[in-house]
Write an enzyme that holds these catalytic residues in place. Structure first.
Site, short mmCIF file in Angstrom:
data_model
loop_
_atom_site.label_atom_id
_atom_site.label_comp_id
_atom_site.label_asym_id
_atom_site.label_seq_id
_atom_site.Cartn_x
_atom_site.Cartn_y
_atom_site.Cartn_z
N THR A 1 0.82 -1.20 0.00
CA THR A 1 0.00 0.00 0.00
C THR A 1 0.86 1.26 0.00
O THR A 1 0.53 2.26 -0.66
CB THR A 1 -0.92 -0.01 1.24
OG1 THR A 1 -1.73 -1.18 1.17
CG2 THR A 1 -1.81 1.22 1.30
N HIS B 1 2.23 2.20 8.06
CA HIS B 1 1.28 1.67 9.05
C HIS B 1 1.72 0.35 9.67
O HIS B 1 0.95 -0.30 10.38
CB HIS B 1 -0.11 1.53 8.42
CG HIS B 1 -0.12 0.65 7.22
ND1 HIS B 1 0.13 1.11 5.95
CD2 HIS B 1 -0.32 -0.67 7.09
CE1 HIS B 1 0.08 0.11 5.09
NE2 HIS B 1 -0.19 -0.97 5.76
N ARG C 1 10.54 -15.85 -5.59
CA ARG C 1 9.44 -16.06 -4.64
C ARG C 1 9.04 -17.54 -4.56
O ARG C 1 8.66 -18.02 -3.49
CB ARG C 1 8.23 -15.22 -5.05
CG ARG C 1 8.49 -13.73 -4.89
CD ARG C 1 7.28 -12.89 -5.32
NE ARG C 1 7.50 -11.48 -5.01
CZ ARG C 1 6.55 -10.57 -4.94
NH1 ARG C 1 5.29 -10.91 -5.19
NH2 ARG C 1 6.83 -9.32 -4.63
N LEU D 1 -7.77 -12.57 -0.16
CA LEU D 1 -7.09 -11.42 0.43
C LEU D 1 -6.48 -10.50 -0.64
O LEU D 1 -6.47 -9.29 -0.51
CB LEU D 1 -5.98 -11.86 1.38
CG LEU D 1 -5.28 -10.66 2.04
CD1 LEU D 1 -6.00 -10.24 3.29
CD2 LEU D 1 -3.81 -10.95 2.30
N HIS E 1 1.97 1.93 -3.39
CA HIS E 1 0.92 2.57 -4.16
C HIS E 1 0.84 4.07 -3.84
O HIS E 1 0.68 4.90 -4.74
CB HIS E 1 -0.45 1.93 -3.87
CG HIS E 1 -0.58 0.52 -4.37
ND1 HIS E 1 -0.25 0.15 -5.64
CD2 HIS E 1 -0.99 -0.61 -3.75
CE1 HIS E 1 -0.47 -1.15 -5.80
NE2 HIS E 1 -0.90 -1.64 -4.66
N CYS F 1 -21.27 1.72 14.11
CA CYS F 1 -21.98 1.26 12.91
C CYS F 1 -22.40 -0.20 13.09
O CYS F 1 -22.02 -0.86 14.05
CB CYS F 1 -21.08 1.41 11.67
SG CYS F 1 -19.69 0.27 11.67
#
Lengths: 352, 352, 352, 352
Positions: free
Chosen positions: C45, C68, C205, C267, C48, C101
């Protein structure tokens, strides 16, 4: 604006009884809400506190205002409160969780290890005003009748008990038809249960059980209720047992009524340890048992709001007398007689 | 081809003991399979049958061949059998369900109300050959060692007990480190449990418990095991209790070790009813309790096959002696001494 | 005491890039905590945001400090904070939920409709200090290595993804072996999965996937990965699909690899709508699909803490470079190359 | 005793249409049952077979008797059958599972990889007699009206769809009000759902939706149904989506109506792949999606029997015409017009 003092029904000393006192109206912290109580309902727990039973003696620290079932109007909100405002009709979850213990962290705040119950561990709602942390305040949907909103706490126990497992298309036994047992019958019916058997010694409560939706209301003092339930279920037993009595014999009978692979929700509170025939009744039966405490925060509140809004529950038969707070002695005396009806106090005057 | 007769270890009369008999090799129905037994393992239940305890006296109808844990080779299949063929290595689920009762219809055939257990209600596997309905036959994956395949029945109990609820990242107490308790320790470890406490009085079994993966193996006769577990879990108690002992004190201690909101699987078989402190230990704790019986048909069999194929379980420490069927008296005598090791019979000769 | 200003990596304008700025150290509210950042990890993120992709352009309001994922030491606590104190090692759940909420009320705060993400919607942790509401602070267990604690946020995504359904004794396909996919492989292994197949185009990977515990690391560009997985599972397909790539083809292949009755956790984040063959792949297959977002608050945090404490996860192969905040351009450039390793910033100096 | 031949509605050639033929009455194996059909109901699948759509062309092997929804009387049982006897009223689960594949072994026989459907893959019930394996026969409770018993197959689809997740106290959207959608509305209501929104283009079906219990029946061709549902749910969306249409637009709208954390059951069968906006609608929303196929064997059958026995479902509005088998062309022609009513054939004469 509230005056500086208010009436409150308080336990002043570690002994039987209670007193109507004049005390200061609570002041609120930035994250708290002050509620003017419209109606407060009496719980079996309040009766225990009033009579100062051994549990009360071990838990309650007088002086303390008791009562934990109510509906009221927001009088004032703390500086940080944005989610409710004065004039709104509210009830509250009176179990205040810590937020940091393992159950709280595991998404089970209703099982907080350090729970503080308003009306038990701190001042409650048998008063003109009650102070509530904002995150425990529950806004009452306008579609819900005010007197229904006064009993959301015990109704939540019933909803939690019934919906702890599957209920739709399931046969059910409800052992014990006190107020929460009766509510559980209505909830189970509303949620699609199949044949529902209630067991209850008190004939008035048996009549109410039928009224709330039980197919059969059986008297354990008059015959073999286990045999009857087994016979009526083709020898299998019921899919679901909702134990609402706390009585050892009823608990044991309930387990005998359960089919292999069935589900049990235990809500009733026995006064001492109970002997269970674990091998045939639990282990070989592959039973699933849920201990039920409080209400899921706040899934249970959402569920009961939706059921009430949609008109799925008729709770009228459960309501008994409405009284001013001053008549508390009469109220507790009526409840001692064991009728299942809910009695409502109206601390601020007009009886609803 | 099988000869017309075979050796079988049989309970001939309603009393202590057993006899090695020569009996006809079973004939099979169109939907049955005849298996030549390679290795049969002795269960605690077999010990009860051998010693003719009250449960055996009420359930077993001699004469009967007992034994229900085994691995073998398909000798012959019935006319309608297509899913296995002679020469294949198999074990079997010895609980034969009816298919028509309510638990069977609800997807819980392991809780069939009319279950017939081979080796208990009909002839079992302590013999050269055993006859099995084809839908209860379980093909053994070639990656699984033969002696492991002989104990799939009790391993399935352990897998069923552990996986009845979430285990990954959960703290665990295992009360009782007999063979199935020890297997449960290995399974819980393989499935990602966190800290695991075992309680067990027998020091040899405590050592095995550590070997199987317990972080702490506590002796309830030497100290307050509840206090120790609470201390080690920051006062909360464990997330999961696996009760494998059937001992009333262990059961009661186990519940005291459980955190609010925790899960209990009860597999151990107490010899009489047990008194539980339901209010603090189950109801206020919001505990979830599962009675565990048999193995899920056949989800448990798939799960244990996968765990074994993938090499996740080291069960070697559990194996004790290998014996011919003739030495049954020695075998039962060894087991009476309470070591947790599994003893295997080899009814067809060569000891594995 | 902190000085009045600090370094922070900030997006200053709605365009590509970022700047190291000197800004005031945040002041904290009574229910907030100020944390001195030890190590902060870079998420996809962040990449991005750095490159200002369409999602960033629609969501981010510069100027803003991003980042974060971090670990740090409590520097200072607000007046009402009692659950943590200065000097304690902490990380944080950076998704701040509203509490009011419907998802919040239904026990799903991680799906809050009004979630505010620190590092996305408000200042984050690519700075010397970060300000966190106390209920989002997570105390790091001393048994957990500091650099592991810096990546609890993405590890939590992996744990959430894997443990959304049963994993023990299940065969698994992981589509996509970026950092979170690789963590998911390790978590699935630690939690008792059976055979695990990974699909990934990048050879580096794929090698890491094997190192983390994949049984097979398949290259979708080099052969029919669906056919391979079906063949290796006897034609059935895997029990569980963990979709970690967000790539439409991988998603479609993943569904084709799934057995009837299997479970999918989604995900990975596709950049546009995806066409699914719903009838054969979902409906007739009776698939169960979970969308996965964030981490369960805080069950996921408890689970990963327990797995890490118990030493069940080796994440060392995932760590790549450690850098001072000043080298941010190098860091983002390295990540653009598509290696799966995590890069850690050390805003307060010494590189761990 | 049955005569040697019977009438049967058969697909004789791979093309549009069907023929009424005279064929031998089936002979039964030892584990099979011969049923004299009282009433058989026409499914949308039968319409596809009749019109020979691409799916039929790929699956059906003429000549074959179709039809798979029925009630009848046991005419004769095989030698090994003990659970039913001649004269009993029965219906049947027409999905015959293999018992050996992985889904079968995992307790999901309704997802058998090798399922054989009677009326699709082998002769079905549009005939005077139908042959059924005994374990697929379902005894009809005497409390259930005969014509209701003729539609247990599609009612089971509806029950399976609704009860795949929690429904009590949940708000619901049902997209598509064909026969099974209408049944799902009745089931959801009976099982305690809260506000229920149906979307349907056909005005007759919208009227039926209201009659079955929908609070609002919305027309997607006349306005923004997503906006209406969001508005009516305070901006959150519904807790549960039951997708019964198979129409791509309805599916997409349904997902947009779902609240974060909501549940979707997909039963409707789209004719081609569907494009889903996975990120906002599934992943970030943390949705849970169940593909629904057939009926759980036999939990769904138990559930619907209990709901029907207890009088919780009024299905009368769903029934349309009753016809002799000879009028099949009229029947299919009526159904082509898209009314939602069920048409019943009475192959043995008297129309109920």
């Amino acid at each position: 604006m509230p005056t500086a003092t208010m009436k409150a029904l308080r336990k002043m000393r570690p002994q039987e009884g209670a007193q109507l006192e004049t005390v200061p109206i609570p002041t609120i912290a930035p994250d708290e809400v002050l509620v003017r109580v419209r109606a407060a309902s009496i719980c079996g727990t309040d009766l225990h506190i009033y009579h100062w039973d051994p549990w009360s003696a071990s838990r309650i620290h007088p002086p303390m205002t008791f009562g934990h079932e109510f509906v009221g109007v927001v009088e004032k909100v703390g500086a940080d409160v944005t989610s409710v405002k004065p004039g709104e009709l509210v009830s509250a979850e009176m179990h205040v969780n810590c937020g940091h213990c393992r159950p709280c962290r595991m998404g089970q705040p209703h099982l907080c290890q350090f729970v503080k119950i308003l009306g038990v561990d701190a001042d409650g709602c048998f008063a003109e005003f009650v102070r509530i942390p904002v995150r425990n305040v529950w806004k009452v949907d306008p579609a819900i009748p005010e007197h229904y909103a006064a009993i959301l706490d015990p109704l939540g126990n019933a909803v939690h008990t019934v919906l702890a497992g599957e209920i739709a298309g399931r046969t059910v036994a409800v052992t014990g038809a006190g107020p929460i047992g009766l509510m559980a019958i209505a909830v189970a019916r509303a949620c699609g249960c199949s044949t529902l058997f209630a067991t209850e010694i008190n004939p008035h409560r048996r009549a109410l059980a039928k009224q709330m939706g039980a197919d059969e209301a059986l008297d354990p003092s008059a015959g073999d209720v286990v045999a009857r339930v087994l016979e009526a279920t083709g020898g299998s037993g019921v899919d679901v047992l909702l134990e609402m009595s706390g009585h050892p014999t009823a608990i044991q009978q309930g387990f005998k009524m359960l089919r292999p692979g069935g589900r049990v929700s235990l809500l009733g509170i026995p006064t001492k340890p109970v002997t269970l025939d674990l091998v045939p009744d639990v282990i070989f039966k592959g039973a699933t048992i849920y201990g039920i405490f409080g209400r899921k925060m706040f899934e249970t509140w959402v569920q009961m709001t939706e059921l009430l809004k949609a008109g799925r529950l008729n709770l009228e038969p459960l309501f008994h007398e409405r009284m001013p707070l001053e008549k508390f002695a009469d109220a507790f005396s009526l409840l001692d007689k064991g009728q299942a009806g809910k009695i409502l106090f109206y601390p601020n005057g007009s009886l609803g």
